[in-house]
Write an enzyme that holds these catalytic residues in place. Structure first.
Site, PDB file in Angstrom:
ATOM      1  N   ASP A   1       1.664   4.885   1.740  1.00 57.43           N
ATOM      2  CA  ASP A   1       1.420   5.753   2.892  1.00 57.43           C
ATOM      3  C   ASP A   1       1.981   7.140   2.607  1.00 57.43           C
ATOM      4  O   ASP A   1       3.024   7.281   1.979  1.00 57.43           O
ATOM      5  CB  ASP A   1       2.104   5.177   4.139  1.00 57.43           C
ATOM      6  CG  ASP A   1       1.563   3.801   4.502  1.00 57.43           C
ATOM      7  OD1 ASP A   1       0.345   3.596   4.391  1.00 57.43           O
ATOM      8  OD2 ASP A   1       2.365   2.922   4.875  1.00 57.43           O
TER       9      ASP A   1
ATOM     10  N   ASP B   1      10.228   3.573  12.942  1.00 60.96           N
ATOM     11  CA  ASP B   1      10.888   2.435  13.576  1.00 60.96           C
ATOM     12  C   ASP B   1      12.271   2.124  13.005  1.00 60.96           C
ATOM     13  O   ASP B   1      13.279   2.239  13.685  1.00 60.96           O
ATOM     14  CB  ASP B   1       9.981   1.190  13.586  1.00 60.96           C
ATOM     15  CG  ASP B   1       9.316   0.891  12.251  1.00 60.96           C
ATOM     16  OD1 ASP B   1       9.629   1.563  11.253  1.00 60.96           O
ATOM     17  OD2 ASP B   1       8.483  -0.040  12.202  1.00 60.96           O
TER      18      ASP B   1
ATOM     19  N   ASP C   1       0.856  -1.188   0.000  1.00 64.20           N
ATOM     20  CA  ASP C   1       0.000   0.000   0.000  1.00 64.20           C
ATOM     21  C   ASP C   1       0.892   1.238   0.000  1.00 64.20           C
ATOM     22  O   ASP C   1       2.110   1.131   0.129  1.00 64.20           O
ATOM     23  CB  ASP C   1      -0.927   0.009   1.225  1.00 64.20           C
ATOM     24  CG  ASP C   1      -0.206  -0.427   2.477  1.00 64.20           C
ATOM     25  OD1 ASP C   1       0.976  -0.035   2.659  1.00 64.20           O
ATOM     26  OD2 ASP C   1      -0.800  -1.152   3.295  1.00 64.20           O
TER      27      ASP C   1
END
Ligand code: ATP
Ligand code: MG
Length: 465
Positions: free
Chosen positions: A76, A156, A74
């Site tokens: 983002d 992260d 996907d």
């Protein structure tokens, strides 16, 4: 091919000294991403936000995957606009999330996820209620907005902190993510222990990306995992369910499972199965391994996979010991099996909130294991009509593939399904005394479907053969 091209490029820039605020910038000649590789809706969202005066970039997994010549799952978007400001720009947008407010912009079935730039909050500035922290360091809410630079630092892994601007086709790299992509490394941004404490799910994400990308977890990022694994116990069970699906339904489940076991994470997610791995290692490991290999294959072939089958397999090896315990307390075999299934699933749901729409089929798949051995009279045909037959039969084959002795039950059903009516009748006649649960010692006596109920209740005892 793109990947090769990308690899053959020399490192575009030396490491910036003040990497927190000065990104490495890759121009369109220094990376292989083309606008044409990107969802036009995602580009549309970025351009719309930019023309409204906000900063906006594609970010995260999509940039990473495009650099590796993989198809992004996907797209983002990260932006300086707040969720409300984003929503105001689009008619088809919805604000979602509590812990983390996001905007989903819908285009038919495609959803573009838009997140506002956020800042990391140092542990000594904890009075801000928007960035509430648990005493263990875990971040409870994460809605403090920040600059683009802040946003890069709170992500992260370095490989997930790359920003792509489809307008000038440049990549901004604040955390040496391009370097780590080249070297196939999963590396946390910042101090690994602190970053895992802030959000223990990052340990699962490290493993997930390592398996998916076939990267190594960089040694400082790998070192604290084993010790911090128990922190997963603090994560809400509903979030863990989502994460576990991502772990096992991405097409790399076997490798993911091996890493989870190696890093001591598997036992945090599936305590009962981890105990079974200790007590009955060969059977348990083979069964789980085969179930996951089958899942990976189905995903590769574009076939559907059901979480119910997956959970049924992951938990099954933990069942027999519980059944036995209940039987030792005097409970007859069938109720013992049902009670054990109930207990095991409830216990598991405290860790991982498996929704009812899956726990029911799990129990049905297990129940089917009790019924498949009993085929006399009309039973076999009735079972064939059962909507859960296929899953039950596949599960039986899985058990056999892990070495369970079922007296040829799987083969029998394989033949029976394709047999003509008369062949079926003769197969049923030939069963004679075989119509037992495989765990029940075979008696020569004819059953005629009239055996005492308790006697035919056995689930096979996995791996004891
Ligand atoms: P994929 O979608 O392929 O699984 P992804 O990297 O896009 O991988 P998402 O879960 O979609 O993963 O998250 C999007 C981005 O948000 C990540 O790339 C990362 O930058 C950031 N992110 C997600 N989860 C966390 C987290 N727990 N801590 C910090 N940053 C995170
Ligand atoms: Mg993503």
């Amino acid at each position: 091919m793109l990947k090769k091209l990308f690899k053959s490029l020399r490192s575009p820039l030396r490491r910036a000294k003040h990497s927190h605020s000065t990104p490495e910038v890759l121009s369109n000649r220094q990376h292989p991403i083309h606008r044409g590789d990107i969802s036009r809706h995602a580009i549309g969202v970025v351009e719309r936000l930019q023309s409204a005066g906000y900063q906006a970039y594609l970010v995260g997994g999509c940039v990473r995957d495009l650099l590796l010549d993989l198809d992004p799952k996907d797209f983002d978007v990260a932006t300086s606009a707040t969720p409300e400001q984003v929503r105001a720009e689009f008619r088809n947008a919805r604000v979602i999330g509590r812990r983390f407010k996001l905007v989903h912009v819908h285009f038919g079935r495609e959803i573009i996820e838009v997140a506002t730039f956020r800042a990391n909050h140092p542990q000594d500035e904890d009075d801000d209620p928007r960035a509430a922290r648990h005493e263990s360091g875990r971040i409870l809410r994460d809605n403090v907005y920040g600059s683009l630079e802040d946003d890069a630092q709170r992500r992260d892994f370095t490989i997930n902190a790359l920003y792509y601007d489809p307008g000038n086709e440049r990549i901004l790299d604040y955390a040496h993510g391009v370097h780590d992509i080249r070297n196939h490394l999963i590396r946390l941004i910042g101090d690994p222990t602190q970053r895992y404490q802030e959000d223990p799910v990052r340990m699962l994400r490290a493993v997930r990306f390592a398996a998916k990308l076939d990267f190594d977890i960089e040694k400082h990022s790998a070192a604290p995992i084993y010790k911090l694994a128990p922190m997963l116990g603090e994560i809400p069970a509903a979030r863990l369910f989502d994460e576990v699906l991502k772990l096992f339904l991405a097409g790399y489940a076997v490798y993911t499972y091996e890493l989870l076991v190696d890093y001591g994470l598997f036992g945090q997610l599936f305590p009962a199965s981890a105990a079974a791995l200790k007590h009955n290692p060969d059977y348990t490991d083979t069964l789980i391994h085969n179930a996951l290999a089958n899942t990976d294959l189905r995903i590769q072939q574009g076939k559907p996979v059901t979480p119910a089958f997956l959970f049924a397999a992951l938990l099954w090896p933990a069942l027999p010991a519980r059944v036995l315990k209940l039987q030792e307390r005097g409970m007859p075999p069938i109720p013992a099996m049902q009670e054990a299934a109930h207990e095991l699933i409830s216990e598991q749901c405290q860790r991982i909130a498996v929704p009812k729409r899956f726990t029911l089929p799990i129990r049905e798949i297990w129940d089917m294991q009790e019924r498949l051995p009993r085929r006399s009279g009309k039973r076999a045909d009735l079972l064939l009509e059962n909507p859960r037959f296929r899953a039950g039969y596949d599960f039986l084959l899985l058990r056999e593939s892990a070495g369970e002795q079922t007296d040829g039950l799987g083969d029998w059903w394989t033949v029976y399904q394709d047999a003509s009516d008369s062949e079926r009748r003769s197969m049923i006649r030939d069963l004679s005394g075989k119509d037992d649960g495989p765990a029940a010692p075979r008696k020569r006596k004819r059953s005629g479907g009239r055996r005492k109920r308790g006697a035919d209740a056995g689930t096979t005892k996995p791996g004891n053969d």
